[in-house]
Structures are given as C-alpha cells and as structure tokens.
Design a protein around this motif. Structure first.
Motif: not given
Lengths: 412, 526
Positions: A2-4, A7-8, A90, A229, A237, A239, A252-253, A267
């Motif tokens: 998963k990417e976030k 900031t999910e 951020k 991640q 990740t 930010i 952008y996370e 993005h």
C-alpha cells in the motif's frame, strides 16, 4: 504494497478527534507497545525498520535512541515541529490532520527510551495547529493515554507544547534546546550530543514530527512491513511537499525511492500551462539544486547524495524557465543571511556578504569578479561553521552559482 | 601537597611527537608544547565557545577541520596546525572578520596589542575584496563606569558576555539581534558597575571595549611591562605594570599607564579587581624623592647614603644611656617580609623596644571574591614574623618617647593634623621613611624618601599565607631607596651580631635567613 501510511486517513472528517482516530485503529499500537512489548523489543524493531530521520539529516532513529545513556537523570523527548525549511510543509499536515498519530509515536518512543516528559517544539506561526495539538493532548489525558500509570503499565508521561518565536535556527536541534530552556536560540557546540547532554543538561532524544509519526505503524505492522513500504536501507514512505510551478502543488506520500520525475510530472500533474521546467530544489531550500536534466533520480537519501544533492526535508521546489535564477539566488541568500544566528564568524559575515553581492548584481551593478567571489565565499563557509546552517546556506549557493553560472553572468 | 596529574599520552602536532595530558584539548596540548594556535573567542577561564573559528586544525581521519579549543586529544592523534588547508581557513575567517570591521586602527587604543591585527599580520596581508557597505553600529557606547563599547570593532567573541555571566554573575551584557546585525549591548537600565569591570577591556581581544582610564593617553607600543604584586589589599594579586620609559625630548606627566592582571591560578586566576587596576596613581603622584630636613642635624648634611650611620649613632647614644625605652616605632604592612624581619630583629630582639605600633589605612570591606578587607599587602607576613599588629595610640606613643622612627605615609589618614602635631611635638627626635609626601613631611625632623613595592625587591605574604616574591619594575624616584637597604646597614651599625647583618646583601639572602629562624618562611621545597 500500500502506498499511504501516514496520510492514509487524511481528509476523514474530524480525524483529529480521538474518537474518530480510535475508530480507525488508533492507539492500538500504544496498547501493543505498553502491554505486550519490552522497551528493548521496541528499540530493536525501530532499528530493524531503518527509519531514517525525516527532519533532513536522515540519521537512523533507532540508533539515535540507543545513544541515550542509562543514568538516574531525567530524560527528555523533544519533537522538532519547527518546520522552518523553505519549501517544507509536511509536518503541519500531519499535526493538523492527525495529531494523535504523533502523540502515539511520542508515547511509544518515551516508553522505549524511559522518558517521562516530552515536548513538542512547534513553529511559532503554527498557532492554530498548536491549539489543535493541545486539544488532542488533553483528549489523550482524558482517555488515560497520557499522565500517570498509562494503561496500567506503570509508565508515566507528560507532553507539553512549546511554541517557537520565529527563528529558522531553532529548528537546529541544539538551538531548539536552548530556546526551549528559555534562552536565545543559539546552536551549541557539539560534542556533547543531545543524547547524552541535552535539555537542561539531561539526555534528550530529538526527532522530527514525521519520524515520530511513523513509530505507531512500525509497532503495529512490524519492521519488515515498514521496509517494504520504502527501501531496505531507507524504510517507509516519505511525505513529499511539492511547491512551485506545478499544476497540483501539495503533499504526496510516496515510497522512498520514487523518481523525482514521476513526482513532478505524474503526481503533481506536471508543469503549469505554458511553463517549462528549469530546475528543482529537491529537499528543502538547503538542498543543492538540480537542473531539468537531472530529475531522473530516485528520491531517497543515498541516491540524492550520489547526485551531490540531498533528500533533506523532501520539500520539492519546482522552478520554471521564466523564473530568473538571479531571483532564486537573491531569495536564498537573503534567507540565510537573515536567519544566521550570528554566533560564528563564517556564517554571520559570509552569508551577509554574499547577499550584499547578489543584491548589487540585481541592481545592475554587478562586476566581472562577483561570481568567483560568491563561489569563494560560500566555499569558505562550507564545513567551517559551528552548526549545519553554514552548510545549509553554502550548498544551494554553490550549486546554483555553478550550475547557472552563464545565466548569472548575463546580469553582470 | 601532591598535585594530581593525568596520564600522559602521545600525539603528533605538525609531525612532531608531543606528550599531552589525557583529557586535555588540542589547543592546550599545543600551547604546552610551545605551539600557538590562533584563537579569539577561546579564553582559558571559560569553557570553549567555538564561535570565532580561528583555531580550526586538521586532524587525520576527520573529514572536516576541527576546533582546537574543544577537541579532546586522543592517543596517536595526528594534528596539523599549519597545513595549507588550515592556513586557508584561518585566512578566510580573518577575511570575514575584517570585512565588517571598521579598520580604524590608527585611532584605536588596542592597536599594537590587538589579536585581530596580529593574526592579520601573520596569516592575512591580503587586499580586501569587500566592496559592499559595512554595517553601521554604535561607536561609543558607555557601558560602565569607565568602559566604552565600540560595536563596529566587536568580533562577537562574547568573552565579555561570558565574563559577566560566569565570573561576576551580573549579566549586564548580552548579544542582541541576529546574523550580521548581531551586536553586544548592555541590557536596558544595566551598567557594568562591579569591582571587576576593568577585566572586560583586558580580555577583549580587539578594540571593542576600551577603558577610559587608558583611552587616548598613550599608544601601547611605547609601553614596557614588568611583573609585580598588587599592594592594595592582602590578596596579593599578580599584576603587570605597564609604564612609559619616557621620551628624550619632553617630559611625560607620569610613568605608569596601566595595570593588568597576571595569571596565577593559586592567587587571582586571570583577574584583578578595579581597586587594584585603577588605584595606581600613588606610583607617580606626590612622590617623595628628596631627603627633607626640617631641623638642623649637627654639622653634617644628611644624605640617603649616610642616613643609617646617622640613625645608628643616635640609637647607640640612647642605648648606651640605657634609654631604649624612649624609642618608639611606627610600622606599616606595605613593608616586605624582609624589611619587617629586619625591623623585628633590630628593634624587638636586639634593642628590646616595646613601643611598636602599626599605621595602615583603615580596614575596608571585602567583596567576596578577590578584594580583602585589609588594604595593605603584608599583614599576614608581619604576624608570621612575630609582630602584634597594634594600631597607633597617640597618647601611648608620645608618653616618655624621645626618639620616633616612623614608616609610611598612612599616619595622616588616621588622625587629625591637630592631634598628630600635639603628640609628635612631645617627641624630641622624629624620623620618617615615606614614599609619598603629605602633611606628615612638616611634622618630622627628617623625612627619608623610600621606594615602593613596584620599585624594589622582596616578598609579601598574602592573606592565605602564600609568600610571593617581587622584583623592581620601575626606578625609585630621585634619592629614594628601599627600606631593606637602610635597615640592613642599620643592623650592621647597631646589631649585637654585626656579622649576622653583614650577610644581608639582598632580600633573597634575608628571606633565606628568615627560613632558618621562622619555620613559616622555610621554602616549601627545601
């Protein structure tokens, strides 16, 4: 994958309230850490996660914590929320959208290191965010996540919010300590390092907001997951804050190692209508500038060091072809000249001198030898100052002047 | 007392092996080996500040240049203090400092002993590349009773700020503003008024803080200096006396222009008080330089050479007529250990004189740091020699006294002239040894000019019992001579054992004899 991570849930209504946060699984990490884990296990997990400092220097957080000596003295945690690096925005998002994620990180970190007093040193201009943090902290006290005997673990913790007074230098960790002690925010001579002699002469951990905010996720999901991640040597990740002449500026996370070109053109939506990319400052204003040809680069600590720049605070400033590089240099030199604390000679006088030259060039009174003077003076600052601000100023000045020498010379 | 010494380790400075104390800094280790590493903000009295960046050195294995003032030595450390990289960095720091410096050396008091000037001479000598406007700041800010701050000359070493924070704890000065606008300034409503303010001008490495007492009076390169002991209280602070040797074409109003602190960790550290610093006018003002005869003394003209013979004869006459009870003595505690010892031997031991009084300045108040309540340097010495320090009682003094031998100018400060005259008129013969003229000169038959501590050799015992030697810095004015000389001659004239006194050809010889007679004065390492 998963990417976030951080900031999910951003955008969820009232996420900053503890009930909403808990509904999303909030404070489960705290319960796990305090009830099921030993401090050594937490430290081991954070070390394995290769969580590198998000403030700019990229120092591994777990290693930093392990430097704290075992003493009878009180120990402190200072969360660096001074976020003064131009192009960086951020931490304010984290603190205003999801303050409890930060508080959870503070609780687990303090439990791990044996700290019972933590401070959040927040940039003075973030007044509303400071109020939101205060509110979140009092909610956490009410629910028993802060205060005495947290979750009946026998662990006590108090958290205080301290607002800075507007100096960039107070984001430097030892200046932050001085400021927090009520003194003029001048950096301290190192060694001793804050881990052994920090706030009020006691062992102190200082970490950035984003760094601490990652802790609860590492505890919940484990180090292995965290590394996935991002990169093996650079877990999690990042930010990225994108500003400047792009269509969609914002945060952008993304996984560490995402290409700079993708961040800008995928993005952030690419350049604004009619603008062409000229240069990018990739990690907050202190990071050496990259030209438009140099953006095929992975955004992680080591790749940027290889490209003679730095990931820093991951604040990406996108500069277009209509922007005069002289104006950029003017802004950069004015900033560092204004923000130098004045304590050590090369930074105090060097930055002001360079700024005086650049202003003179902008007034049309540039001389042939000025460009070489700028390079010579900046080199004489670099590496010779008491704190990293000297380098933070010299690096962008040197890179801008070297890479855009022709354009600068056209103003002479 | 056994001093604790740290283990020694071996380091290399500029490729030469050097022994260094474990735990010491590169700068101190180099200094110990006779290698000077330039520095401005570092002062041995304070922890390293690391802000001037002058002391950067190259250490093998370190990517950046490191501070000599704060880097602790390690076994086998290889340090370069003169490599090209180091010299370039020093030049760069000097270039920065001079860029915002007014370069007003021709009108600056510090010129000649300014570290910025010295280092520029050593490392710089470059043309200024600074083509911009310099920052304008306050040039003449009165920050204390006699201190002037020139913010433009200031290099922000903050020695003054740290002195007021750590030594006097008064915190009158601080650094205001930021970046290139940073400047040392006095806090609102504050003023540097403590008894140690003069140290600020001394520790300022440049001409930023100057002292009104010295400002514009002379140039430092005309001055010579000599080591001495401050006689203005019983602390015995170690000082440097800076004096002007004079010009051949015209006369100067005075010899001494400045007193500075001389480091002695056992006595005064790096500092002296303002009383000691500024109270030097007695060295030049109202000096007695010629013998004064108010009463005709037989056929012979008295001179400083024949004075001891003359006094010897007088006393011998009294003693052969068994009239030594008619002798009285007034002493003071500016006299050296050696002089007080001779007086004690001659008058108390040999002649059994009982009327021995002391006339010193009245006691003052101690300041809790260096200044003691005793305004003279050798009371402890007099006590250790065996004197009972009795202040003059005019009634007891005059009663049955035919011959008074008095020392020092201080009597006039203790009594009114009327009372003094009343008492002294009753005494037939009165001789005074004095360094400075005052109303006493007219009350004695003979006044013999004597040298001050700065003009003679000897030793003093400070309040804590530390015996400190001193050497002459200045020439005694006119005919004046040191008391020990007159007294050792007098001892020879009078002494029961003239051989004993004939040994005393120097204060050193006297002190060594004292050590045999009085255990206190035995040299510690003998």
């Amino acid at each position: 994958m998963k990417e976030k991570v951080l900031t999910e849930h951003f955008g969820l209504e009232n996420l900053y309230k503890i009930d909403v946060y808990q509904k999303q699984g909030g404070y489960r990490a705290t319960e796990k850490a305090l009830k099921k884990m030993k401090p050594e296990e937490i430290l081991e997990e954070v070390k394995k996660a290769n969580l590198r400092g998000r403030g700019g220097a990229g120092f591994p957080a777990g290693v930093k914590w392990s430097f704290v000596p075992d003493t009878d003295k009180p120990k402190y945690l200072c969360v660096n929320a001074d976020e003064g690096e131009p192009g960086t925005f951020k931490d304010r998002y984290i603190m205003s959208h999801n303050p409890h994620m930060l508080i959870e990180g503070i609780i687990i970190t303090s439990f791990c290191v044996g700290i019972s007093v933590a401070f959040i040193y927040i940039r003075g201009e973030y007044e509303a965010i400071a109020l939101r943090l205060e509110q979140a902290i009092s909610e956490a006290y009410e629910k028993g996540f802060l205060g005495k005997n947290i979750l009946e673990s026998g662990f006590d913790l108090d958290v205080f919010v301290h607002r800075g007074a507007g100096a960039y230098i107070c984001g430097e960790e030892t200046a932050l300590l001085e400021s927090l002690e009520g003194k003029r925010g001048n950096p301290r001579l190192k060694p001793p390092f804050p881990a052994s002699v920090g706030l009020f002469q006691c062992p102190t951990v200082i970490n950035n907001v984003e760094t601490i905010s990652n802790i609860s996720h590492i505890i919940l999901n484990g180090a292995e997951w965290f590394i996935k991640q991002g990169l093996p040597k650079d877990g999690g990740t990042r930010i990225f804050g994108v500003s400047g002449m792009v269509k969609n500026p914002g945060i952008y996370e993304l996984p560490l190692g995402t290409s700079l070109k993708d961040i800008i053109f995928k993005h952030a939506g690419g350049m604004k209508e009619g603008k062409k990319l000229k240069a990018v400052i990739p990690g907050g204003m202190s990071a050496p500038i990259l030209t438009a040809d140099e953006i095929n680069i992975k955004m992680d600590f080591d790749s940027l060091v290889e490209a003679n720049s730095m990931l820093g605070s991951a604040g990406i400033i996108v500069i277009d072809d209509k922007t005069s590089i002289l104006d950029v240099l003017k802004v950069v030199t004015k900033f560092y000249s204004h923000e130098s604390c004045g304590q050590c000679t090369p930074c105090r006088i060097g930055n002001s001198w360079i700024n005086k030259i650049v202003k003179r060039i902008a007034e049309g009174k540039g001389k042939k030898e000025d460009i070489d003077s700028i390079l010579r003076l900046a080199s004489n600052i670099e590496g010779n100052t008491l704190c990293p601000l000297g380098d933070a100023a010299a690096m962008p000045i040197l890179s801008i002047t070297k890479k855009f020498r022709k354009e600068l010379e056209s103003h002479l | 007392m056994q001093e604790k010494t740290n283990e020694m380790i071996k380091i290399f400075i500029d490729k030469e092996p050097v022994d260094a104390e474990e735990g010491t800094t590169v700068l101190k280790a180099a200094e110990r080996a006779g290698i000077h590493i330039p520095h401005l903000c570092y002062h041995p009295a304070f922890p390293p500040e690391g802000s001037c960046r002058m002391c950067l050195v190259e250490i093998e294995g370190f990517p950046k240049l490191e501070l000599a003032c704060s880097t602790v030595v390690k076994e086998e450390m290889k340090i370069s203090t003169k490599s090209e990289r180091v010299v370039e960095a020093r030049k760069a720091v000097l270039e920065f400092l001079l860029a915002e410096h007014p370069l007003d050396c021709p009108i600056c008091d510090k010129a000649g002993d300014c570290k910025l000037q010295d280092y520029y001479d050593e490392y710089g000598l470059f043309e200024s590349q600074f083509k911009e406007a310099k920052e304008k700041r306050e040039k003449k800010l009165k920050i204390g009773k006699s201190l002037i701050l020139d913010q433009e000359r200031c290099i922000l070493c903050t020695r003054c700020v740290r002195f007021l924070k750590e030594v006097t704890k008064t915190q009158d000065l601080g650094v205001f503003h930021r970046g290139v606008h940073s400047s040392v300034n006095i806090y609102e409503g504050a003023s540097v008024e403590n008894n140690y303010s003069g140290n600020l001008a001394e520790i300022c490495p440049v001409g930023a803080i100057t002292d009104e007492d010295f400002r514009f009076k002379t140039r430092s390169w005309f001055l010579k200096e000599g080591e001495s002991i401050c006689p203005l209280c019983s602390r015995g602070c170690n000082i440097l006396i800076e004096y002007h040797p004079g010009f051949s074409r015209f006369e100067l109003p005075k010899r001494v222009y400045r007193i500075k602190a001389r480091e002695n960790p056992e006595v005064n550290g790096f500092w002296i008080c303002d009383r000691g610093r500024y109270g030097y006018s007695y060295l030049d003002e109202r000096r007695a330089d010629q013998i004064i005869m108010n009463k005709k003394e037989g056929e012979n003209e008295l001179t400083c050479e024949n004075i001891s013979r003359h006094l010897g004869e007088k006393i011998k006459n009294l003693s052969s007529a068994r009239k030594t009870s008619g002798i009285a003595l007034i002493l003071h505690t500016w006299l050296s250990n050696e002089e007080l010892f001779l007086l004690h031997e001659i008058f108390k031991n040999d002649l059994k004189v009982e009327k021995i009084f002391f006339a010193d300045l009245p006691d003052g108040e101690a300041d809790g740091f260096l200044l003691t309540s005793e305004p003279s340097p050798n009371r402890r010495g007099a006590q250790e020699i065996g004197f009972d320090i009795k202040t003059v009682d005019l009634g007891a003094l005059a009663d049955g006294t035919d011959f008074l031998l008095a020392f020092g100018p201080f009597l006039s400060g203790l009594f009114s002239s009327k009372d003094l005259r009343g008492a002294l008129d009753k005494i037939k013969t009165k001789v005074l040894f004095s360094s400075n003229s005052n109303e006493l000169n007219s009350l004695f038959d003979v006044v013999i000019p004597v040298a001050l501590i700065a003009e003679k050799e000897g030793s003093l015992t400070n309040v804590e019992g530390i015996v400190q030697g001193f050497q002459p810095v200045l020439e005694p004015p006119g005919e004046s001579l040191p008391e020990w000389k007159v007294l050792s001659d007098l001892g020879k004239e009078l002494g029961m054992d003239s051989k004993f006194y004939s040994e005393f050809t120097s204060p050193e010889a006297i002190l060594s004899e004292m050590g045999k007679k009085i255990p206190f004065f035995k040299k510690k390492n003998d």
